[in-house]
Design a protein around this motif. Structure first.
Motif, PDB file in Angstrom:
ATOM      1  N   SER A  32       0.841  -1.194   0.000  1.00 14.76           N
ATOM      2  CA  SER A  32       0.000   0.000   0.000  1.00 14.76           C
ATOM      3  C   SER A  32       0.876   1.244   0.000  1.00 14.76           C
ATOM      4  N   ASN A  33       0.370   2.300  -0.573  1.00 15.38           N
ATOM      5  CA  ASN A  33       1.068   3.577  -0.601  1.00 15.38           C
ATOM      6  C   ASN A  33       0.419   4.490   0.426  1.00 15.38           C
ATOM      7  N   ILE A  34       0.614   4.160   1.691  1.00 14.36           N
ATOM      8  CA  ILE A  34      -0.028   4.935   2.749  1.00 14.36           C
ATOM      9  C   ILE A  34       0.873   6.080   3.189  1.00 14.36           C
ATOM     10  N   ASP A  35       0.255   7.147   3.678  1.00 16.84           N
ATOM     11  CA  ASP A  35       1.023   8.318   4.074  1.00 16.84           C
ATOM     12  C   ASP A  35       1.137   8.397   5.595  1.00 16.84           C
ATOM     13  N   GLN A  36       1.837   9.437   6.058  1.00 16.74           N
ATOM     14  CA  GLN A  36       2.088   9.608   7.479  1.00 16.74           C
ATOM     15  C   GLN A  36       0.791   9.797   8.270  1.00 16.74           C
ATOM     16  N   GLU A  37      -0.193  10.431   7.686  1.00 16.52           N
ATOM     17  CA  GLU A  37      -1.463  10.645   8.372  1.00 16.52           C
ATOM     18  C   GLU A  37      -2.147   9.319   8.691  1.00 16.52           C
ATOM     19  N   VAL A  38      -2.121   8.396   7.747  1.00 12.13           N
ATOM     20  CA  VAL A  38      -2.722   7.075   7.975  1.00 12.13           C
ATOM     21  C   VAL A  38      -1.972   6.354   9.085  1.00 12.13           C
ATOM     22  N   LEU A  39      -0.637   6.430   9.061  1.00  6.86           N
ATOM     23  CA  LEU A  39       0.152   5.788  10.117  1.00  6.86           C
ATOM     24  C   LEU A  39      -0.170   6.397  11.485  1.00  6.86           C
ATOM     25  N   GLY A  40      -0.307   7.714  11.527  1.00  5.41           N
ATOM     26  CA  GLY A  40      -0.660   8.385  12.783  1.00  5.41           C
ATOM     27  C   GLY A  40      -2.032   7.977  13.286  1.00  5.41           C
ATOM     28  N   ASP A  41      -3.004   7.914  12.377  1.00  6.39           N
ATOM     29  CA  ASP A  41      -4.351   7.479  12.761  1.00  6.39           C
ATOM     30  C   ASP A  41      -4.349   6.033  13.247  1.00  6.39           C
ATOM     31  N   LEU A  42      -3.548   5.204  12.599  1.00  3.24           N
ATOM     32  CA  LEU A  42      -3.419   3.809  13.029  1.00  3.24           C
ATOM     33  C   LEU A  42      -2.868   3.747  14.449  1.00  3.24           C
ATOM     34  N   GLY A  43      -1.836   4.557  14.723  1.00  4.13           N
ATOM     35  CA  GLY A  43      -1.269   4.606  16.069  1.00  4.13           C
ATOM     36  C   GLY A  43      -2.293   5.029  17.109  1.00  4.13           C
ATOM     37  N   LEU A  44      -3.105   6.023  16.770  1.00  6.43           N
ATOM     38  CA  LEU A  44      -4.164   6.468  17.692  1.00  6.43           C
ATOM     39  C   LEU A  44      -5.180   5.356  17.933  1.00  6.43           C
ATOM     40  N   HIS A  45      -5.543   4.654  16.854  1.00  6.37           N
ATOM     41  CA  HIS A  45      -6.497   3.558  16.995  1.00  6.37           C
ATOM     42  C   HIS A  45      -5.936   2.447  17.888  1.00  6.37           C
ATOM     43  N   LEU A  46      -4.650   2.145  17.729  1.00  5.96           N
ATOM     44  CA  LEU A  46      -4.033   1.074  18.522  1.00  5.96           C
ATOM     45  C   LEU A  46      -3.998   1.406  20.007  1.00  5.96           C
ATOM     46  N   MET A  47      -4.093   2.683  20.358  1.00  6.42           N
ATOM     47  CA  MET A  47      -4.063   3.085  21.768  1.00  6.42           C
ATOM     48  C   MET A  47      -5.433   3.048  22.428  1.00  6.42           C
ATOM     49  N   THR A  48      -6.503   2.877  21.645  1.00  5.79           N
ATOM     50  CA  THR A  48      -7.832   2.875  22.251  1.00  5.79           C
ATOM     51  C   THR A  48      -8.058   1.592  23.035  1.00  5.79           C
ATOM     52  N   ASN A  49      -8.882   1.679  24.052  1.00  5.12           N
ATOM     53  CA  ASN A  49      -9.189   0.506  24.872  1.00  5.12           C
ATOM     54  C   ASN A  49      -9.944  -0.554  24.086  1.00  5.12           C
ATOM     55  N   GLU A  50     -10.697  -0.124  23.087  1.00  5.74           N
ATOM     56  CA  GLU A  50     -11.515  -1.057  22.311  1.00  5.74           C
ATOM     57  C   GLU A  50     -10.692  -1.868  21.315  1.00  5.74           C
ATOM     58  N   CYS A  51      -9.504  -1.395  20.980  1.00  2.00           N
ATOM     59  CA  CYS A  51      -8.680  -2.050  19.959  1.00  2.00           C
ATOM     60  C   CYS A  51      -8.080  -3.343  20.499  1.00  2.00           C
ATOM     61  N   LEU A  63       8.677   2.620   4.063  1.00  2.00           N
ATOM     62  CA  LEU A  63       8.650   3.340   5.334  1.00  2.00           C
ATOM     63  C   LEU A  63       9.949   4.080   5.601  1.00  2.00           C
ATOM     64  N   SER A  64      10.833   4.143   4.602  1.00  2.00           N
ATOM     65  CA  SER A  64      12.168   4.715   4.803  1.00  2.00           C
ATOM     66  C   SER A  64      12.129   6.174   5.242  1.00  2.00           C
ATOM     67  N   LYS A  65      11.133   6.921   4.839  1.00  2.00           N
ATOM     68  CA  LYS A  65      11.061   8.343   5.186  1.00  2.00           C
ATOM     69  C   LYS A  65       9.825   8.669   6.009  1.00  2.00           C
ATOM     70  N   LYS A  66       9.264   7.673   6.660  1.00  2.00           N
ATOM     71  CA  LYS A  66       8.055   7.891   7.459  1.00  2.00           C
ATOM     72  C   LYS A  66       8.320   7.508   8.915  1.00  2.00           C
ATOM     73  N   ASN A  67       7.579   8.125   9.801  1.00  2.00           N
ATOM     74  CA  ASN A  67       7.657   7.780  11.216  1.00  2.00           C
ATOM     75  C   ASN A  67       6.745   6.580  11.465  1.00  2.00           C
ATOM     76  N   PHE A  68       7.229   5.406  11.116  1.00  2.00           N
ATOM     77  CA  PHE A  68       6.423   4.192  11.244  1.00  2.00           C
ATOM     78  C   PHE A  68       6.289   3.740  12.684  1.00  2.00           C
ATOM     79  N   MET A  69       7.121   4.227  13.580  1.00  2.00           N
ATOM     80  CA  MET A  69       7.053   3.787  14.967  1.00  2.00           C
ATOM     81  C   MET A  69       5.832   4.367  15.687  1.00  2.00           C
ATOM     82  N   CYS A  70       5.137   5.320  15.064  1.00  2.00           N
ATOM     83  CA  CYS A  70       3.890   5.793  15.670  1.00  2.00           C
ATOM     84  C   CYS A  70       2.850   4.676  15.656  1.00  2.00           C
ATOM     85  N   CYS A  71       3.098   3.623  14.874  1.00  2.00           N
ATOM     86  CA  CYS A  71       2.198   2.463  14.841  1.00  2.00           C
ATOM     87  C   CYS A  71       2.445   1.526  16.022  1.00  2.00           C
TER      88      CYS A  71
END
Length: 194
Positions: A32-51, A63-71
């Motif tokens: 997939s050609n996902i951007d930083q915003e999607v990765l950030g939203d994924l990280g937020l989702h992973l922090m929810t109690n429901e996830c 992911l060479s130029k993205k902050n993938f660790m927000c996931c």
């Protein structure tokens, strides 16, 4: 849930994350050609109690130029992480190493509960320098059980660094101090409970 071949024009909104079925335990993004915003939203989702997602795959995504660790946020249930064919290189390994180093009891900030047990970094152009960084982190990390580094640019020097850390080794002064402090805390807890 598998998401394959998502393009940059395809926006994954918070509506998407809120409508993921509550019982999903594995999420896969492949090629997939996902951007930083999607990765950030994924990280937020992973922090929810429901996830309940405990397996995350981001294969074939540059992911060479993205902050993938927000996931992999500080508080998450993710135990298995696949990052194959992501062009991470040694710089990506450095970012991952910071997270892995922070998985011991006394190394993390309070409230952090990282429990990564499997990490697959196949086909990422990782060299001996990156493996040496991982090896140093593995001295203290007690949660990671499976590490895959297949088809990277690792030579004998890097393999030897891993072998040395996976076999018996002498503790440094800092590690001895940490171990003694931890044993002292356990003793105090045991004395207090009796």
């Amino acid at each position: 849930m598998i998401i394959k071949g998502m393009t940059a024009n395809c926006t994954v909104s918070m509506h998407f994350w809120n409508n993921i079925p509550k019982n999903i335990s594995k999420l896969t993004f492949t090629d997939s050609n996902i951007d930083q915003e999607v990765l950030g939203d994924l990280g937020l989702h992973l922090m929810t109690n429901e996830c309940l997602i405990n397996e995350l795959t981001l294969d074939g995504i540059d992911l060479s130029k993205k902050n993938f660790m927000c996931c992999l946020p500080p508080v998450t249930r993710v135990k298995k992480l696949w990052l194959r064919f992501c062009r991470l290189g040694d710089a990506g390994v450095d970012r991952i190493s910071e997270t892995l180093q922070c998985q011991g009891d006394d190394f993390c900030d309070k409230g952090e509960t990282r429990t990564l047990q499997l990490l697959n970094l196949d086909c990422n152009g990782i060299t001996c320098a990156g493996v040496k960084t991982l090896a140093q982190v593995l001295r203290a990390n007690r949660t990671l059980r499976i590490l895959s580094l297949a088809k990277n640019a690792i030579k004998d020097e890097g393999a030897l660094a891993l072998v040395n850390v996976l076999s018996k080794f002498a503790l440094t002064e800092d590690e001895l101090r940490w171990k003694n402090t931890r044993e002292l805390r356990r003793t105090r807890i045991l004395e207090w409970t009796y």
